[in-house]
Write an enzyme that holds these catalytic residues in place. Structure first.
Site, short mmCIF file in Angstrom:
data_model
loop_
_atom_site.label_atom_id
_atom_site.label_comp_id
_atom_site.label_asym_id
_atom_site.label_seq_id
_atom_site.Cartn_x
_atom_site.Cartn_y
_atom_site.Cartn_z
CG ASP A 1 6.26 1.88 2.11
OD1 ASP A 1 5.10 2.31 1.91
OD2 ASP A 1 6.60 0.71 1.84
CB CYS B 1 5.89 -7.86 -1.31
SG CYS B 1 5.03 -8.34 -2.80
CD GLN C 1 -0.50 -1.85 3.94
OE1 GLN C 1 -1.64 -1.76 4.38
NE2 GLN C 1 -0.21 -2.51 2.85
CG HIS D 1 6.18 -3.95 0.23
ND1 HIS D 1 6.63 -3.91 -1.08
CD2 HIS D 1 4.96 -4.51 0.19
CE1 HIS D 1 5.70 -4.42 -1.86
NE2 HIS D 1 4.67 -4.81 -1.13
CE LYS E 1 -0.54 -1.15 -0.78
NZ LYS E 1 -0.87 -2.52 -1.13
#
Lengths: 408, 149
Positions: A201, A365, A204, A124, A227
């Site tokens: 990261d 993104c 998700q 991302h 999220k």
């Protein structure tokens, strides 16, 4: 489908109550942000109505109560990702700020002229641009792990990418644009062989699969509350204690200091050292409520159910020769990124919206991913546990409208 | 649903499927790039303007959604034979009609009126205006990329 009563779960989410809206909503944009259950909304509401006060400051009982709830939220996060100590958890605005914090503080002090930073092609933008800014400032170089045409990391040459100049590996746990689940545990092991710390990261991954930072042995792990069924504007940076102790502060201000004078300012202990200013108290409390909500259902059950949804969607997709999947990794989260017979993703998005189906369209993104597949944009449906087979049927019914409009 | 038919009228779908003037003009003397960062739509516009300030030829290339491709296709048809002054005056009226809810124009937009369907879709207005911003940039010969942002 699994034994849990997934149908009734929609009732926990006021926004999904279709009796309240003109036309039914089928929300399939969960990778962008998830909807909020009443359990989260009520917790935030309760804080503002009953014990709104600043934290770590007052002796009055409201402030004590707010501080207990705020620090209690940190403990909930610790338990959720199995960190050793609450000292390893910094509250931030979200994944983006967490990565910027590491790039600025850790990177700023450790990464020098000629050093190398490894990222992947599927990142991302939030896990690319902070490193580019740092590389620009420091005179460092960015090396990119390529992806293959299934949208998986091509790790054939991965061990050889490390050198004594490599200072950090930054990689996503699950790709937002492709759904690919990356083999981060193996990658972390490899990086550590070269004494290179790793930042994951996890934006998700957190809402969909069990994350254990001790088992992964990652050095940094970043994620967002919104999220994971919590509010926007709140997220977490996990970092190993020794790293945080050695890192300089990210921002200066109140809360992050022990003593200030014009001759000498002494910084607070971690995690407060990295939390300058009044934090997002309601956000932290709401995020913890979201994580508790996930715990009550159980991440194993969630992962199984969402995988069943993905399998069903893939089955339905196979009946649509016009639909071409972008991202066909063997290990994949419940994200369906696709092209539709030359129809631009934004046209698909508008037509689906008219049918009450909300999906994301665009570059997600992740422009380097779009470049890899030679497309300007994809349409992306992403599923959460409150989605059902009926929602997926609605998606494909709406795609029939695309065919109709464009006379395919 | 009726809004959707309004947006994707047959003319739009046809222009998207086989855009007019979809070519690079070798003898163009005005040229600009347009980019819509939100959608990733990219457009290159080529114009040939003669000594009397009349646009004698127009062409475009690029990728984009049906609305932006149809808009560029219809626009390049429209531009041919117009003077720069005519086009600028038209653009102001047309842009207002596309973007402002209250704009009431007495101008006859002709074939271009099919683009007005985007008014009901605020998220898509920029798709329709990209070609027009690029055209403005080409005429002013700013030499930099026109953006919808």
């Amino acid at each position: 489908m699994s034994s849990f009563n997934w149908q009734s779960i929609k009732n926990d989410f006021p926004i999904l109550d279709n009796s309240r809206r003109e036309k039914p909503l089928v929300y399939l944009d969960n990778a962008a942000t998830t909807q909020k259950p009443l359990a989260v909304i009520d917790k935030v509401d309760e804080y503002y109505k009953n014990y709104n006060a600043n934290v770590h400051r007052g002796v009055h009982s409201l402030s004590v109560k707010a501080t207990d709830a705020y620090e209690g939220a940190r403990e909930t996060v610790r338990d959720f990702i199995n960190a050793r100590s609450v000292r390893e958890l910094i509250f931030v605005r979200g994944t983006t700020e967490a990565i910027n914090l590491v790039a600025s503080s850790y990177g700023g002090s450790k990464i020098k002229q000629g050093d190398e930073i490894i990222v992947s092609e599927m990142e991302h933008h939030s896990n690319i641009v902070p490193w580019q800014l740092l590389a620009e400032r420091a005179g460092a170089k960015i090396k990119v792990i390529p992806i293959n045409d299934h949208g998986e990391l091509d790790l054939n040459n991965f061990p050889a990418m490390f050198s004594d100049k490599t200072k950090i590996l930054a990689v996503g746990h699950i790709s937002n644009a492709l759904g690919t689940i990356n083999p981060i545990k193996d990658m972390i092991k490899e990086a550590h062989k070269h004494n290179v710390p790793v930042i994951i990261d996890g934006a998700q991954a957190i809402p969909h699969s069990k994350v254990d930072v001790q088992d992964l042995d990652c050095d940094f792990y970043a994620f967002s509350g919104h999220k994971a069924y919590g509010p926007t504007g709140i997220g977490v940076l996990y970092a190993k204690e020794a790293l945080l102790e050695a890192m300089p502060p990210y921002q200066g201000g109140g809360e992050m200091i022990l003593r200030v004078s014009f001759d000498d300012t002494q910084f607070n202990d971690i995690p407060a050292k990295f939390e300058a200013g009044t934090p997002n108290i309601a956000g932290a409390i709401g995020m913890a409520a979201g994580l508790e909500y996930i715990n009550n259902i159980g991440l194993d059950a969630i992962a199984t159910y969402e995988h069943e949804l993905l399998e069903y969607a893939l089955e339905r997709a196979a009946d649509h020769p016009q639909l071409k999947l972008v991202g066909t990794a063997k290990h994949k989260a419940s994200i369906l990124s696709f092209l539709y017979d030359g129809v631009h993703a934004h046209d698909i998005g508008t037509i689906l919206d008219c049918e009450g189906v909300a999906i994301r369209t665009g570059h997600h993104c992740a422009m380097p991913v779009m470049d890899h597949f030679g497309v300007p944009a994809t349409a992306r449906a992403s599923f959460a546990f409150y989605n059902s087979r009926a929602d997926i049927d609605a998606l494909f019914k709406a795609l029939d409208r695309v065919k109709e409009v464009f006379k395919l | 649903m009726s809004d959707l038919r309004e947006l994707y009228q047959q003319v739009i779908v046809d222009h998207n499927n086989s855009p007019h003037n979809f070519c690079e003009l070798q003898d163009a003397n005005r040229h600009a790039h347009g980019y819509n960062p939100l959608c990733g739509d990219k457009l290159s516009l080529y114009l040939t303007v003669n000594d009397d300030d009349i646009i004698t030829d127009a062409g475009f290339q690029g990728t984009g959604c049906a609305i932006s491709v149809a808009s560029a296709s219809l626009m390049t048809d429209f531009l041919k034979g117009k003077t720069i002054a005519d086009v600028k005056a038209f653009f102001d009226e047309f842009h207002a009609a596309l973007t402002s809810e209250h704009a009431k124009s007495h101008m006859d937009f002709g074939k271009l009126a099919v683009l007005l369907g985007v008014k009901e879709f605020p998220a898509r207005v920029k798709c329709a205006t990209l070609a027009w911003h690029t055209m403005q940039s080409a005429l002013e010969n700013k030499g930099r990329e026109a953006s919808t942002e």
